[in-house]
Design a protein around this motif. Structure first.
Motif, short mmCIF file in Angstrom:
data_model
loop_
_atom_site.label_atom_id
_atom_site.label_comp_id
_atom_site.label_asym_id
_atom_site.label_seq_id
_atom_site.Cartn_x
_atom_site.Cartn_y
_atom_site.Cartn_z
N LYS A 1 13.41 9.26 -15.11
CA LYS A 1 12.40 8.19 -15.19
C LYS A 1 11.85 7.89 -13.80
CE LYS A 1 13.89 5.72 -19.25
NZ LYS A 1 14.65 4.62 -19.76
N ARG A 2 10.59 7.46 -13.77
CA ARG A 2 9.97 7.15 -12.47
C ARG A 2 9.80 5.66 -12.29
NH1 ARG A 2 5.38 11.70 -11.37
NH2 ARG A 2 6.81 13.46 -11.24
N GLU A 3 10.07 5.23 -11.07
CA GLU A 3 10.00 3.80 -10.77
C GLU A 3 9.20 3.62 -9.47
OE1 GLU A 3 13.68 1.47 -9.63
OE2 GLU A 3 13.92 1.79 -11.80
N MET A 4 8.19 2.77 -9.49
CA MET A 4 7.38 2.54 -8.28
C MET A 4 8.12 1.61 -7.32
SD MET A 4 3.53 2.69 -8.17
CE MET A 4 2.42 2.27 -9.46
N THR A 5 8.05 1.94 -6.05
CA THR A 5 8.66 1.07 -5.05
C THR A 5 7.92 1.22 -3.72
OG1 THR A 5 10.75 0.45 -4.00
CG2 THR A 5 10.40 2.78 -4.31
N THR A 6 8.11 0.25 -2.85
CA THR A 6 7.47 0.36 -1.53
C THR A 6 8.30 1.31 -0.65
OG1 THR A 6 8.64 -1.68 -1.00
CG2 THR A 6 6.30 -1.87 -1.44
N SER A 7 7.63 2.27 -0.06
CA SER A 7 8.38 3.28 0.71
C SER A 7 8.88 2.74 2.05
CB SER A 7 7.52 4.53 0.93
OG SER A 7 6.38 4.22 1.68
N CYS A 8 8.34 1.57 2.48
CA CYS A 8 8.82 1.00 3.75
C CYS A 8 10.11 0.21 3.57
CB CYS A 8 7.75 0.14 4.40
SG CYS A 8 7.35 -1.33 3.46
N THR A 9 10.51 0.01 2.31
CA THR A 9 11.79 -0.68 2.07
C THR A 9 12.81 0.27 1.43
OG1 THR A 9 10.96 -1.47 -0.04
CG2 THR A 9 10.79 -2.99 1.80
N LEU A 10 12.38 1.50 1.17
CA LEU A 10 13.25 2.50 0.55
C LEU A 10 14.05 3.22 1.64
CD1 LEU A 10 13.86 4.08 -2.14
CD2 LEU A 10 11.97 5.60 -1.52
N GLN A 11 15.33 3.45 1.37
CA GLN A 11 16.17 4.11 2.38
C GLN A 11 16.55 5.52 1.96
OE1 GLN A 11 19.46 1.44 3.05
NE2 GLN A 11 18.26 0.24 4.48
N ALA A 12 16.60 6.40 2.93
CA ALA A 12 16.97 7.80 2.66
C ALA A 12 18.41 7.86 2.15
CB ALA A 12 16.82 8.63 3.92
N ALA A 13 18.61 8.64 1.10
CA ALA A 13 19.96 8.79 0.53
C ALA A 13 20.09 10.20 -0.03
CB ALA A 13 20.18 7.76 -0.57
N LEU B 1 0.82 -1.22 0.00
CA LEU B 1 0.00 0.00 0.00
C LEU B 1 0.85 1.27 0.00
CD1 LEU B 1 -3.01 -0.18 2.49
CD2 LEU B 1 -3.06 0.45 0.08
N CYS B 2 2.08 1.14 0.45
CA CYS B 2 2.89 2.35 0.69
C CYS B 2 3.72 2.75 -0.52
CB CYS B 2 3.81 2.11 1.88
SG CYS B 2 5.08 0.89 1.52
N MET B 3 3.25 2.39 -1.72
CA MET B 3 4.01 2.67 -2.95
C MET B 3 4.25 4.16 -3.17
SD MET B 3 4.99 0.16 -4.69
CE MET B 3 4.78 -1.52 -5.20
N VAL B 4 5.46 4.47 -3.61
CA VAL B 4 5.80 5.84 -4.04
C VAL B 4 6.57 5.70 -5.35
CG1 VAL B 4 5.95 6.81 -1.70
CG2 VAL B 4 7.97 5.73 -2.70
N GLU B 5 6.87 6.83 -5.97
CA GLU B 5 7.69 6.78 -7.18
C GLU B 5 9.02 7.45 -6.94
OE1 GLU B 5 4.10 6.71 -10.50
OE2 GLU B 5 5.58 8.33 -10.56
N VAL B 6 10.08 6.76 -7.31
CA VAL B 6 11.42 7.32 -7.20
C VAL B 6 11.82 7.82 -8.59
CG1 VAL B 6 13.84 6.78 -6.70
CG2 VAL B 6 12.05 5.74 -5.33
N VAL B 7 12.33 9.05 -8.61
CA VAL B 7 12.73 9.63 -9.91
C VAL B 7 14.22 9.38 -10.11
CG1 VAL B 7 12.69 11.71 -11.34
CG2 VAL B 7 10.99 11.42 -9.51
N LYS B 8 14.53 8.64 -11.18
CA LYS B 8 15.94 8.35 -11.48
C LYS B 8 16.22 8.72 -12.92
CE LYS B 8 16.95 4.48 -8.45
NZ LYS B 8 16.76 3.05 -8.38
N ARG B 9 17.16 9.62 -13.10
CA ARG B 9 17.54 10.11 -14.43
C ARG B 9 16.29 10.40 -15.27
NH1 ARG B 9 19.97 5.44 -14.35
NH2 ARG B 9 21.77 5.35 -13.03
#
Ligand code: SF4
Ligand code: FES
Length: 280
Positions: free
Chosen positions: A71-83, A61-69
């Protein structure tokens, strides 16, 4: 938007700057993104995120989009780490579409869960096109979304392994092995606490804790010698006592936490004043 990160050892953690929905935010490097977002009051629905357990990414449920170069990629925000330089968007038409389908699925999976109904309604979903799973014999009251938090808390926090997933596919449920009362359950209630849909039920009846959802497993409770109330499962009380300094054990062995606190405070006051009856 600032957050002073200090590790458990007292050392400062490296701070990073990332962008969420076009705005800059500071966080500790490696912090769970969902935790950062929630701290910053950015709403992201979630069911299986529990800070005391490792991220697992079960409910999606916690999907977000990460913008890379670009392009956008969907990922779960509870497994994504701050960088440093991480760029995240939390609300796009794709995310909303994905979320709404999941809410419909959860409304069907746990049709009696008021938590799910309220959460879905907050995001505009009040109906489901999927067949509702209604089972009058379900010990979790048709409120379980199979997020697995109770199973993981029982295994990973308590080391008990009293419950697990049973069956497969649409018949999957959580319960004790063979749906029988289990001796492995401490009656700690960690499962009740972590369940995001309030599906797990337990009840204290006189000197016994009944884990109603887990095949009515019965766990004896410990009685406080001082106030005369049942206060915790016996097995847990014994395990806690094993960690207490031996000199205190005898003194407070059969007391509930409230009476223990009072007894220890009284001992400390007496020690500070030179002992009982010692007034000069
Ligand atoms: S009972 Fe609660 S915590 Fe356990 S799997 Fe179901 S929803 Fe998750
Ligand atoms: S909270 Fe992230 S997948 Fe469940």
């Amino acid at each position: 938007m600032t957050h002073g990160g200090v590790s458990s050892t007292g050392a400062s953690k490296k701070q990073v700057t990332m962008t969420i929905n076009g705005k800059p935010y500071r966080a500790d490097e490696g912090e769970i993104f969902l935790g950062v977002a929630l701290r910053e009051k950015i709403a992201i629905p979630h069911l299986c995120y529990e800070p005391s357990l490792d991220p697992y990414g079960a409910c999606r449920l916690c999907m977000v989009e990460v913008v890379k170069r670009g392009k956008r990629e969907m990922t779960t925000s509870c497994t994504l780490q701050a960088a440093e330089g991480l760029e995240v968007v939390t609300d796009t038409p794709e995310i909303v579409k994905h979320r709404n389908i999941l809410f419909e699925l959860y409304l069907a999976e746990a049709p009696k869960s008021e938590v799910i109904k309220a959460m879905a309604a907050r995001y505009g979903v009040t109906k489901t096109r999927f067949l509702k799973k209604l089972d009058t014999t379900d010990s979790l009251g048709n409120k379980c979304v199979l997020c697995g938090l109770c199973v993981r808390a029982c295994n990973e926090i308590m080391g008990a392994g009293a419950i697990g997933f049973i069956n497969r596919g649409p018949y999957t449920v959580v319960n004790t092995p063979y749906f029988e009362p289990t001796k492995d359950c401490y009656g700690c209630g960690a499962c009740v606490k972590v369940c995001p849909t309030n599906a797990v039920e337990m009840e204290d009846v006189a000197d016994t804790r009944v884990m109603k959802s887990w095949s009515a497993t019965k766990v004896p409770l410990a009685l406080c010698d001082c106030c005369g109330k049942y206060y915790a499962p016996k097995a847990l009380a014994i395990a806690t006592l094993a960690r207490i300094t031996p000199s205190l054990k005898e003194e407070i062995a059969a007391l509930c936490p409230a009476c223990r606190g009072k007894r220890i405070a009284r001992e400390e006051i007496l020690a500070g004043s030179g002992g009982a009856g010692n007034h000069g």
